[in-house]
Design a protein around this motif. Structure first.
Motif, PDB file in Angstrom:
ATOM      1  N   MET A  23       0.838  -1.163   0.000  1.00 49.80           N
ATOM      2  CA  MET A  23       0.000   0.000   0.000  1.00 49.80           C
ATOM      3  C   MET A  23       0.891   1.237   0.000  1.00 49.80           C
ATOM      4  O   MET A  23       1.843   1.337   0.767  1.00 49.80           O
ATOM      5  CB  MET A  23      -0.881  -0.032   1.244  1.00 49.80           C
ATOM      6  CG  MET A  23      -1.896   1.042   1.275  1.00 49.80           C
ATOM      7  SD  MET A  23      -3.084   0.662   2.570  1.00 49.80           S
ATOM      8  CE  MET A  23      -3.187   2.245   3.321  1.00 49.80           C
ATOM      9  N   HIS A  24       0.593   2.171  -0.844  1.00 46.63           N
ATOM     10  CA  HIS A  24       1.391   3.394  -0.946  1.00 46.63           C
ATOM     11  C   HIS A  24       0.798   4.459  -0.036  1.00 46.63           C
ATOM     12  O   HIS A  24      -0.383   4.790  -0.115  1.00 46.63           O
ATOM     13  CB  HIS A  24       1.402   3.889  -2.390  1.00 46.63           C
ATOM     14  CG  HIS A  24       1.998   2.890  -3.329  1.00 46.63           C
ATOM     15  ND1 HIS A  24       3.314   2.502  -3.257  1.00 46.63           N
ATOM     16  CD2 HIS A  24       1.456   2.185  -4.343  1.00 46.63           C
ATOM     17  CE1 HIS A  24       3.562   1.618  -4.196  1.00 46.63           C
ATOM     18  NE2 HIS A  24       2.444   1.394  -4.874  1.00 46.63           N
ATOM     19  N   ARG A  25       1.644   4.968   0.817  1.00 51.15           N
ATOM     20  CA  ARG A  25       1.206   6.014   1.730  1.00 51.15           C
ATOM     21  C   ARG A  25       2.019   7.263   1.468  1.00 51.15           C
ATOM     22  O   ARG A  25       3.188   7.192   1.121  1.00 51.15           O
ATOM     23  CB  ARG A  25       1.383   5.560   3.174  1.00 51.15           C
ATOM     24  CG  ARG A  25       0.508   4.374   3.484  1.00 51.15           C
ATOM     25  CD  ARG A  25       0.733   3.826   4.842  1.00 51.15           C
ATOM     26  NE  ARG A  25       1.631   4.656   5.614  1.00 51.15           N
ATOM     27  CZ  ARG A  25       1.838   4.570   6.897  1.00 51.15           C
ATOM     28  NH1 ARG A  25       1.225   3.665   7.565  1.00 51.15           N
ATOM     29  NH2 ARG A  25       2.663   5.344   7.525  1.00 51.15           N
ATOM     30  N   THR A  26       1.388   8.385   1.688  1.00 49.03           N
ATOM     31  CA  THR A  26       2.066   9.645   1.445  1.00 49.03           C
ATOM     32  C   THR A  26       3.020   9.960   2.599  1.00 49.03           C
ATOM     33  O   THR A  26       2.936   9.363   3.674  1.00 49.03           O
ATOM     34  CB  THR A  26       1.052  10.802   1.315  1.00 49.03           C
ATOM     35  OG1 THR A  26       0.409  10.987   2.580  1.00 49.03           O
ATOM     36  CG2 THR A  26       0.033  10.526   0.224  1.00 49.03           C
ATOM     37  N   LYS A  27       3.877  10.914   2.348  1.00 49.00           N
ATOM     38  CA  LYS A  27       4.814  11.364   3.374  1.00 49.00           C
ATOM     39  C   LYS A  27       4.069  11.885   4.594  1.00 49.00           C
ATOM     40  O   LYS A  27       4.455  11.621   5.739  1.00 49.00           O
ATOM     41  CB  LYS A  27       5.715  12.453   2.785  1.00 49.00           C
ATOM     42  CG  LYS A  27       6.726  13.002   3.739  1.00 49.00           C
ATOM     43  CD  LYS A  27       7.554  14.099   3.086  1.00 49.00           C
ATOM     44  CE  LYS A  27       8.478  14.750   4.100  1.00 49.00           C
ATOM     45  NZ  LYS A  27       9.209  15.881   3.539  1.00 49.00           N
ATOM     46  N   ASN A  28       2.976  12.613   4.366  1.00 53.51           N
ATOM     47  CA  ASN A  28       2.175  13.157   5.470  1.00 53.51           C
ATOM     48  C   ASN A  28       1.525  12.056   6.303  1.00 53.51           C
ATOM     49  O   ASN A  28       1.442  12.162   7.527  1.00 53.51           O
ATOM     50  CB  ASN A  28       1.114  14.121   4.948  1.00 53.51           C
ATOM     51  CG  ASN A  28       1.719  15.406   4.424  1.00 53.51           C
ATOM     52  OD1 ASN A  28       2.825  15.772   4.806  1.00 53.51           O
ATOM     53  ND2 ASN A  28       1.002  16.082   3.553  1.00 53.51           N
ATOM     54  N   GLU A  29       1.040  11.003   5.644  1.00 55.13           N
ATOM     55  CA  GLU A  29       0.440   9.882   6.373  1.00 55.13           C
ATOM     56  C   GLU A  29       1.487   9.174   7.233  1.00 55.13           C
ATOM     57  O   GLU A  29       1.208   8.808   8.379  1.00 55.13           O
ATOM     58  CB  GLU A  29      -0.195   8.886   5.400  1.00 55.13           C
ATOM     59  CG  GLU A  29      -1.453   9.407   4.738  1.00 55.13           C
ATOM     60  CD  GLU A  29      -1.961   8.488   3.645  1.00 55.13           C
ATOM     61  OE1 GLU A  29      -3.187   8.441   3.478  1.00 55.13           O
ATOM     62  OE2 GLU A  29      -1.149   7.814   2.970  1.00 55.13           O
ATOM     63  N   LYS A  30       2.666   8.995   6.690  1.00 53.90           N
ATOM     64  CA  LYS A  30       3.746   8.366   7.458  1.00 53.90           C
ATOM     65  C   LYS A  30       4.147   9.242   8.644  1.00 53.90           C
ATOM     66  O   LYS A  30       4.363   8.737   9.752  1.00 53.90           O
ATOM     67  CB  LYS A  30       4.956   8.104   6.563  1.00 53.90           C
ATOM     68  CG  LYS A  30       4.726   7.021   5.538  1.00 53.90           C
ATOM     69  CD  LYS A  30       5.926   6.858   4.641  1.00 53.90           C
ATOM     70  CE  LYS A  30       5.646   5.865   3.536  1.00 53.90           C
ATOM     71  NZ  LYS A  30       6.764   5.724   2.615  1.00 53.90           N
ATOM     72  N   LYS A  77       2.261  11.430  10.182  1.00 59.13           N
ATOM     73  CA  LYS A  77       1.155  11.376  11.137  1.00 59.13           C
ATOM     74  C   LYS A  77       1.253  10.107  11.990  1.00 59.13           C
ATOM     75  O   LYS A  77       1.142  10.167  13.213  1.00 59.13           O
ATOM     76  CB  LYS A  77      -0.182  11.422  10.403  1.00 59.13           C
ATOM     77  CG  LYS A  77      -1.396  11.337  11.303  1.00 59.13           C
ATOM     78  CD  LYS A  77      -2.683  11.320  10.511  1.00 59.13           C
ATOM     79  CE  LYS A  77      -2.745  10.020   9.751  1.00 59.13           C
ATOM     80  NZ  LYS A  77      -3.975   9.727   9.077  1.00 59.13           N
ATOM     81  N   ASP A  78       1.499   8.969  11.358  1.00 59.76           N
ATOM     82  CA  ASP A  78       1.629   7.705  12.091  1.00 59.76           C
ATOM     83  C   ASP A  78       2.832   7.727  13.028  1.00 59.76           C
ATOM     84  O   ASP A  78       2.765   7.224  14.153  1.00 59.76           O
ATOM     85  CB  ASP A  78       1.730   6.531  11.122  1.00 59.76           C
ATOM     86  CG  ASP A  78       0.425   6.240  10.397  1.00 59.76           C
ATOM     87  OD1 ASP A  78      -0.634   6.747  10.847  1.00 59.76           O
ATOM     88  OD2 ASP A  78       0.455   5.509   9.399  1.00 59.76           O
ATOM     89  N   GLU A 126      -8.043  12.309  13.410  1.00 60.25           N
ATOM     90  CA  GLU A 126      -8.242  10.873  13.207  1.00 60.25           C
ATOM     91  C   GLU A 126      -8.581  10.177  14.526  1.00 60.25           C
ATOM     92  O   GLU A 126      -9.503   9.362  14.594  1.00 60.25           O
ATOM     93  CB  GLU A 126      -6.994  10.243  12.602  1.00 60.25           C
ATOM     94  CG  GLU A 126      -7.132   8.747  12.381  1.00 60.25           C
ATOM     95  CD  GLU A 126      -5.895   8.123  11.766  1.00 60.25           C
ATOM     96  OE1 GLU A 126      -5.612   6.956  12.101  1.00 60.25           O
ATOM     97  OE2 GLU A 126      -5.220   8.790  10.950  1.00 60.25           O
TER      98      GLU A 126
END
Length: 99
Positions: free
Chosen positions: A1-8, A10-11, A59
């Protein structure tokens, strides 16, 4: 699954907040996590991290609201009945089994 830099990011920040809560022997729940993320955002000067922290708070609050309406959702795919059965199983270990 490809996640954006912002999603990474955030996690990563959610993980950082959890570690900070654990370090302070605090409770791990949605309310405590959202509170810690807000506190982190207040002291953050980097706009990218501030945005990621705001997204993380949103979230967590969304999940918290969802879990209040559906408590089973917080358990995910776990079956409490199966776990209870495994933990209360009355079978005795075999004599030839050491571990």
């Amino acid at each position: 699954m490809h996640r954006t830099k912002n999603e990474k990011l955030k996690d990563d920040l959610i993980g950082e907040a959890v570690l900070l809560i654990l370090k302070n022997n605090g409770p791990i729940n949605f309310k405590a996590l959202a509170s810690k993320l807000r506190a982190m955002a207040m002291g953050e000067s980097d706009p990218e991290r501030q945005a990621a922290l705001a997204a993380a708070v949103a979230e967590i609050e969304q999940r918290n609201a969802g879990s209040a309406n559906n408590p089973a959702e917080t358990r995910g795919n776990y079956s409490i009945d199966n776990m209870h059965h495994l933990m209360t199983k009355n079978s005795q270990p075999r004599a030839d089994k050491k571990h």
